[in-house]
Design a protein around this motif. Structure first.
Motif, PDB file in Angstrom:
ATOM      1  N   VAL A 215       3.361  15.453 -27.566  1.00  0.00           N
ATOM      2  CA  VAL A 215       2.910  15.440 -27.952  1.00  0.00           C
ATOM      3  C   VAL A 215       1.601  14.938 -28.365  1.00  0.00           C
ATOM      4  CG1 VAL A 215       0.737  17.966 -28.396  1.00  0.00           C
ATOM      5  CG2 VAL A 215       3.751  18.434 -28.425  1.00  0.00           C
ATOM      6  N   ALA A 216       0.762  14.719 -27.420  1.00  0.00           N
ATOM      7  CA  ALA A 216      -0.924  13.460 -27.218  1.00  0.00           C
ATOM      8  C   ALA A 216      -1.200  14.544 -28.285  1.00  0.00           C
ATOM      9  CB  ALA A 216      -1.031  13.111 -26.267  1.00  0.00           C
ATOM     10  N   THR A 217      -1.469  13.395 -29.189  1.00  0.00           N
ATOM     11  CA  THR A 217      -3.270  14.458 -29.992  1.00  0.00           C
ATOM     12  C   THR A 217      -4.586  13.577 -30.241  1.00  0.00           C
ATOM     13  OG1 THR A 217      -2.395  13.454 -32.455  1.00  0.00           O
ATOM     14  CG2 THR A 217      -1.261  15.892 -31.678  1.00  0.00           C
ATOM     15  N   GLU A 218      -5.422  13.906 -30.828  1.00  0.00           N
ATOM     16  CA  GLU A 218      -6.640  13.521 -31.058  1.00  0.00           C
ATOM     17  C   GLU A 218      -6.214  11.696 -32.413  1.00  0.00           C
ATOM     18  OE1 GLU A 218      -8.737  15.743 -32.472  1.00  0.00           O
ATOM     19  OE2 GLU A 218     -10.167  15.768 -30.310  1.00  0.00           O
ATOM     20  N   ALA A 219      -4.725  11.826 -33.288  1.00  0.00           N
ATOM     21  CA  ALA A 219      -4.693  10.984 -34.358  1.00  0.00           C
ATOM     22  C   ALA A 219      -3.280  10.484 -33.268  1.00  0.00           C
ATOM     23  CB  ALA A 219      -4.379  11.858 -35.382  1.00  0.00           C
ATOM     24  N   GLY A 220      -2.895  10.731 -32.520  1.00  0.00           N
ATOM     25  CA  GLY A 220      -1.397  10.175 -32.036  1.00  0.00           C
ATOM     26  C   GLY A 220      -0.064  10.701 -31.862  1.00  0.00           C
ATOM     27  N   PRO A 221       1.082  10.936 -31.252  1.00  0.00           N
ATOM     28  CA  PRO A 221       1.779  11.374 -30.690  1.00  0.00           C
ATOM     29  C   PRO A 221       2.095  12.399 -31.558  1.00  0.00           C
ATOM     30  CG  PRO A 221       2.861   9.512 -30.616  1.00  0.00           C
ATOM     31  CD  PRO A 221       1.261   9.124 -31.355  1.00  0.00           C
ATOM     32  N   TYR A 222       2.782  13.751 -31.033  1.00  0.00           N
ATOM     33  CA  TYR A 222       3.955  14.366 -32.088  1.00  0.00           C
ATOM     34  C   TYR A 222       5.315  14.330 -31.432  1.00  0.00           C
ATOM     35  CZ  TYR A 222       0.200  15.311 -35.793  1.00  0.00           C
ATOM     36  OH  TYR A 222      -0.062  15.773 -36.648  1.00  0.00           O
ATOM     37  N   VAL A 223       6.094  14.154 -31.851  1.00  0.00           N
ATOM     38  CA  VAL A 223       7.266  14.371 -30.802  1.00  0.00           C
ATOM     39  C   VAL A 223       8.612  15.129 -31.898  1.00  0.00           C
ATOM     40  CG1 VAL A 223       9.655  13.070 -29.883  1.00  0.00           C
ATOM     41  CG2 VAL A 223       7.414  11.401 -30.024  1.00  0.00           C
ATOM     42  N   SER A 224       8.975  16.127 -30.656  1.00  0.00           N
ATOM     43  CA  SER A 224      10.129  17.247 -31.129  1.00  0.00           C
ATOM     44  C   SER A 224      11.392  17.212 -30.439  1.00  0.00           C
ATOM     45  CB  SER A 224       9.494  18.671 -31.091  1.00  0.00           C
ATOM     46  OG  SER A 224      10.190  19.552 -31.437  1.00  0.00           O
ATOM     47  N   SER A 225      12.205  17.253 -30.988  1.00  0.00           N
ATOM     48  CA  SER A 225      13.295  16.913 -30.293  1.00  0.00           C
ATOM     49  C   SER A 225      14.321  18.247 -30.098  1.00  0.00           C
ATOM     50  CB  SER A 225      14.561  15.953 -31.172  1.00  0.00           C
ATOM     51  OG  SER A 225      15.354  16.386 -32.253  1.00  0.00           O
ATOM     52  N   ASP A 226      13.598  19.029 -30.680  1.00  0.00           N
ATOM     53  CA  ASP A 226      14.485  20.733 -30.285  1.00  0.00           C
ATOM     54  C   ASP A 226      13.792  21.563 -29.292  1.00  0.00           C
ATOM     55  OD1 ASP A 226      12.248  21.292 -32.124  1.00  0.00           O
ATOM     56  OD2 ASP A 226      13.205  22.007 -33.581  1.00  0.00           O
ATOM     57  N   SER A 227      12.714  20.697 -28.524  1.00  0.00           N
ATOM     58  CA  SER A 227      12.070  21.408 -27.177  1.00  0.00           C
ATOM     59  C   SER A 227      11.382  23.275 -28.220  1.00  0.00           C
ATOM     60  CB  SER A 227      13.320  21.915 -26.652  1.00  0.00           C
ATOM     61  OG  SER A 227      12.708  23.049 -25.689  1.00  0.00           O
ATOM     62  N   CYS A 228      11.129  22.439 -29.175  1.00  0.00           N
ATOM     63  CA  CYS A 228       9.890  23.904 -29.639  1.00  0.00           C
ATOM     64  C   CYS A 228      10.770  24.815 -30.061  1.00  0.00           C
ATOM     65  CB  CYS A 228       9.243  24.084 -29.039  1.00  0.00           C
ATOM     66  SG  CYS A 228       7.651  22.641 -28.889  1.00  0.00           S
TER      67      CYS A 228
END
Length: 228
Positions: A215-228
């Motif tokens: 996920v790209a956000t205004e403050a940088g990327p977020y990454v989830s390794s469990d497919s949400c």
């Protein structure tokens, strides 16, 4: 090995405001810089066919960038400002300032969709295609079709979507992912209901690969390794 017989294996694109740089990754293949009329919003490729969305329609090359033709409202596009472009096979989907334009013959003829014939909003921010289903991110939730545009439905906060302003939409398998002003919303039942994941910043774009969500956000990327 005779390098002149090597086939094109990879094409790398680099774009700026009004030009596109094409690098053919194979021995003996020249690089090329091409001026695109109307600027560049997005690039989509299908083999040797390139589609470039711009503020003055769509620029199309069917010979790996050697020659180009421009498609605009005179050819049937809903609007000349095309922000997003997606192509698969003979189908081309163009997100415009006046709704969605769809071609089934590589940009020769177009069918236009807007609030006058089914869309919930003409302000589309993103598109995800898994034919016959098409999902549109809008300022009024998700508008979608499961029959190639014959009928349209929409999903909003009334269906528990996290926020009606959706920046991006992505489809992976049976799941639909929406990047909203409040985070990420995930549906496993074709947008009938949603599970919401809040973030500290507005989600601007989303991409899914197997069990990993980016996920790209205004403050940088977020990454989830469990497919949400």
């Amino acid at each position: 090995m005779n390098t002149s017989t090597l086939k094109l294996s990879t094409i790398i694109f680099m774009s700026c405001i009004q030009c596109i740089f094409i690098s053919k990754v194979s021995f003996g293949s020249p690089n090329k810089s091409i001026y695109i009329h109307g600027g560049i919003n997005e690039v989509c490729t299908q083999g040797n066919t390139f589609y470039v969305s711009s503020f003055l329609g769509i620029n199309i090359s069917e010979d790996a960038g050697l020659t180009w033709r421009n498609v605009n409202t005179t050819d049937g596009l809903a609007n000349d400002h095309v922000s997003r472009i997606y192509a698969k096979g003979d189908s081309v989907y163009a997100v415009t300032n006046a709704g969605l334009s769809v071609s089934r013959d590589r940009g020769k003829t177009w069918m236009n969709y807007s609030t006058t014939n089914g869309l919930h909003s003409d302000r589309i921010t993103d598109i995800a295609v898994n034919e016959p289903s098409v999902y549109l991110a809008t300022d009024k939730g998700i508008t979608f079709t499961n029959d190639n545009g014959l009928t349209w439905k929409y999903s909003t906060t009334e269906n528990d979507l996290g926020n009606n302003y959706v920046e991006s939409v992505f489809v992976y398998g049976s799941k639909v992912y929406a990047a909203t002003a409040l985070g990420v919303s995930v549906s496993e039942d074709n947008c009938q209901s949603w599970i919401n994941y809040s973030l500290d910043h507005t989600a601007k774009d989303i991409f899914v690969d197997a069990d990993t969500v980016y996920v790209a956000t205004e403050a940088g990327p977020y990454v989830s390794s469990d497919s949400c």
